[in-house]
Write an enzyme that holds these catalytic residues in place. Structure first.
Site, PDB file in Angstrom:
ATOM      1  N   SER A   1      57.658  71.644  47.639  1.00  0.00           N
ATOM      2  CA  SER A   1      57.556  70.325  47.002  1.00  0.00           C
ATOM      3  C   SER A   1      58.921  69.635  46.902  1.00  0.00           C
ATOM      4  CB  SER A   1      56.920  70.454  45.608  1.00  0.00           C
ATOM      5  OG  SER A   1      57.622  71.395  44.824  1.00  0.00           O
TER       6      SER A   1
ATOM      7  N   HIS B   1      31.780  31.964  37.098  1.00  0.00           N
ATOM      8  CA  HIS B   1      31.091  32.113  38.394  1.00  0.00           C
ATOM      9  C   HIS B   1      31.840  31.369  39.507  1.00  0.00           C
ATOM     10  CE1 HIS B   1      27.590  33.469  35.951  1.00  0.00           C
ATOM     11  NE2 HIS B   1      27.971  32.477  35.147  1.00  0.00           N
TER      12      HIS B   1
ATOM     13  N   SER C   1      53.236  32.420  59.820  1.00  0.00           N
ATOM     14  CA  SER C   1      52.396  33.069  60.821  1.00  0.00           C
ATOM     15  C   SER C   1      53.173  33.138  62.120  1.00  0.00           C
ATOM     16  CB  SER C   1      51.122  32.255  61.025  1.00  0.00           C
ATOM     17  OG  SER C   1      50.573  32.533  62.302  1.00  0.00           O
TER      18      SER C   1
ATOM     19  N   LYS D   1      51.139  27.570  59.030  1.00  0.00           N
ATOM     20  CA  LYS D   1      50.734  28.484  57.967  1.00  0.00           C
ATOM     21  C   LYS D   1      51.842  28.832  56.985  1.00  0.00           C
ATOM     22  CE  LYS D   1      47.330  30.456  57.461  1.00  0.00           C
ATOM     23  NZ  LYS D   1      46.759  31.609  58.185  1.00  0.00           N
TER      24      LYS D   1
ATOM     25  N   GLU E   1      48.359  38.785  48.062  1.00  0.00           N
ATOM     26  CA  GLU E   1      47.376  39.629  48.751  1.00  0.00           C
ATOM     27  C   GLU E   1      47.713  41.106  48.571  1.00  0.00           C
ATOM     28  OE1 GLU E   1      46.226  37.757  52.813  1.00  0.00           O
ATOM     29  OE2 GLU E   1      48.080  36.823  52.170  1.00  0.00           O
TER      30      GLU E   1
HETATM   31  N1  ARG Z   1      56.716  73.048  42.506  1.00  0.00           N
HETATM   32  C1  ARG Z   1      55.838  73.513  41.488  1.00  0.00           C
HETATM   33  C2  ARG Z   1      54.987  72.349  40.964  1.00  0.00           C
HETATM   34  O1  ARG Z   1      55.313  71.262  41.258  1.00  0.00           O
HETATM   35  C3  ARG Z   1      56.614  74.097  40.353  1.00  0.00           C
HETATM   36  C4  ARG Z   1      55.873  75.153  39.593  1.00  0.00           C
HETATM   37  C5  ARG Z   1      55.695  76.345  40.455  1.00  0.00           C
HETATM   38  N2  ARG Z   1      55.109  77.412  39.726  1.00  0.00           N
HETATM   39  C6  ARG Z   1      54.632  78.467  40.314  1.00  0.00           C
HETATM   40  N3  ARG Z   1      54.089  79.368  39.563  1.00  0.00           N
HETATM   41  N4  ARG Z   1      54.641  78.633  41.618  1.00  0.00           N
HETATM   42  O2  ARG Z   1      54.020  72.531  40.286  1.00  0.00           O
END
Ligand code: ARG
Length: 463
Positions: free
Chosen positions: A28, A161, A282, A288, A295
């Site tokens: 992550s 409406h 455009s 335009k 939008e």
């Molecule tokens: N990267 C993990 C998350 O975002 C952190 C926690 C990880 N915990 C674990 N027991 N692997 O949730």
């Protein structure tokens, strides 16, 4: 695969290293590194507490604190270098601290898990972000207020409406969006208040056998209070779901403003002219001028609602406590916050540079038919039951539409109504009639402006 085996946090238990496929799915760091400042703040509080309860010497604590400062400086400067084993921000910071302070660094994770750590980081991040976003909403509300003041007595048709209904002052219309957004600010701040609980000290799920002090770390991190139940502390992501809801509804509100601007900027309405800096052209049609910002405000709402429903679905049915599914909290939250920020800034710019074509608005608003209810209320003032009055006026409207005569002449010639009532059909007259509290007449709007000003000041104070 395998070169960095020795570096995983769990290398003691494992003989082999993680596969590439696992790392690609599991890591992550690419998105959670934006919580580095919160992760480092959490570690500072944690080691400060560990030293206070005797689990670290003061020297060890100081070595770690110095290393944390260095790591933060590296992140700030963009010079931090990651290793393949840096699975997430927590791993990366701990790895780097341990490189800088090898002996003491090995103690930083005492009585702590990434489970309580990530919950702490994300709460700290969200707490700050919700305040910032609430501030941007208030700024946009201020723009609406300024425009409402500048609008003076200008008026336009009010719609139900999407059919012309009764005319209202332009200020009244602009403030309607201001009041809506006030509820969004209130919700963001209420969510911020509810999330103000420190999960640090919950450990992996059950606390610790070591004499840690979660009350102290909560205090050091500026949380209102510590958790009461460690299982809940590491598995609770209500604050993410709530934030996503708040942002989705705010996004829905911005989409409604966007839709109105799209209509108003069309040749058919012609109520507003867009500033060049906040509209696009455009590539093919030279004539335009497009309301892209409006939008996108309309379109982005879909993405925000998607983040909410997606994340609620992730949470549904998760057993206690931490499950890796919870790692799916950050991307939707970050994206929802970024999306709202960009949309608010652009929409604010677009609205603050609009030219209101008040002549066009007034010409539409002063269609005699939009004063029909005023005629019925004229009869009511003279004692006629509203239902009968509605029928009397309705008949005149039908005859006028059929071409018998103008509505004004028909009304003037009816002795229940007469010339005084017919005067209500003249340009600019109808809008002045609805003076009841919170109503659309310019005189009622003046009062409302004052109340809105006080509300805005109160909201700004809470941020
Ligand atoms: N990267 C993990 C998350 O975002 C952190 C926690 C990880 N915990 C674990 N027991 N692997 O949730």
């Amino acid at each position: 695969m395998g070169d960095d085996t020795a570096h995983t946090l769990w290398h003691g238990r494992f003989e082999g290293g993680p596969s590439e496929a696992l790392q690609a799915l599991n890591d992550s760091l690419p998105f959670d590194q934006r919580m580095y400042a919160q992760d480092i703040a959490g570690s500072r509080a944690h080691v400060t507490m560990l030293a206070e309860v005797g689990l670290l010497t003061e020297i060890e604590r100081d070595q770690i604190l110095v290393a944390l400062d260095t790591v933060e400086g590296e992140f700030d400067a963009g010079t931090i270098r990651f290793e393949p084993s840096d699975e997430d921000i927590h791993t990366a910071v701990e790895r780097r601290v341990t490189e800088l302070a090898p002996e003491a660094g090995g103690k930083i994770h005492t009585a702590r898990s990434r489970n309580d750590q990530v919950a702490t980081d994300l709460r700290l991040w969200t707490k700050r972000e919700l305040g910032d976003l609430a501030g941007l909403v208030v700024r946009f509300q201020q723009t609406l207020l300024d425009q409402a003041v500048a609008a003076g007595d200008a008026h336009l048709p009010g719609y139900t409406h999407l059919q012309q209904a009764q005319s209202v002052s332009l200020a009244h219309h602009l403030l309607a969006h201001g009041w809506t957004l006030a509820r969004d600010v209130d919700r963001l701040l209420a969510t911020r208040e509810r999330l103000d609980v420190s999960p640090l000290g919950a450990g992996a799920l059950a606390g610790s056998s070591l004499p840690i002090d979660p009350v102290r770390t909560a205090e050091l991190l500026g949380f209102a209070k510590p958790f009461d139940n460690s299982l809940d502390a590491v598995s609770d992501r209500d604050f993410v779901a709530e934030s996503l809801f708040d942002l989705a509804l705010l996004g829905v509100h911005l989409s409604r403003i966007g839709e109105e601007l799209i209509l108003w900027a069309s040749a058919e309405f012609g109520f507003v002219t867009l500033d060049d800096g906040f509209s696009t052209g455009s590539s093919m049609m030279p004539q335009k001028k497009n309301p892209d910002i409006a939008e996108l405000a309309r379109g982005k709402a879909g993405r925000l609602v998607g983040h909410l429903t997606g994340f609620l679905t992730t949470l549904k049915g998760l057993p206690l406590t931490y499950n890796k599914d919870l790692q799916e909290d950050k991307e939707p939250l970050f994206d929802a916050c970024d999306t709202i920020r960009l949309t608010l800034l652009a929409l604010d710019g677009m609205v603050s540079t609009l030219t209101y074509n008040t002549d066009v608005m007034a010409a539409q608003a002063d269609s005699p038919y939009s004063a029909a209810t005023d005629l019925a209320e004229y009869l009511v003032r003279n004692g006629m039951p509203f239902r009968s009055a509605h029928a009397v006026v309705g008949e005149h409207v039908r005859h006028a539409l059929e071409g018998q005569d103008s509505l004004e002449n028909l009304v003037a010639g009816d002795d229940r109504l007469g010339p005084e009532a017919a005067a209500l059909l003249r340009p600019g007259m109808s809008v002045r009639q609805r003076t009841s509290r919170g109503g659309g007449a310019p005189s009622a709007t003046a009062d409302q402006l004052d109340r809105f000003r006080s509300l805005l000041a109160a909201l700004a104070d809470r941020i």
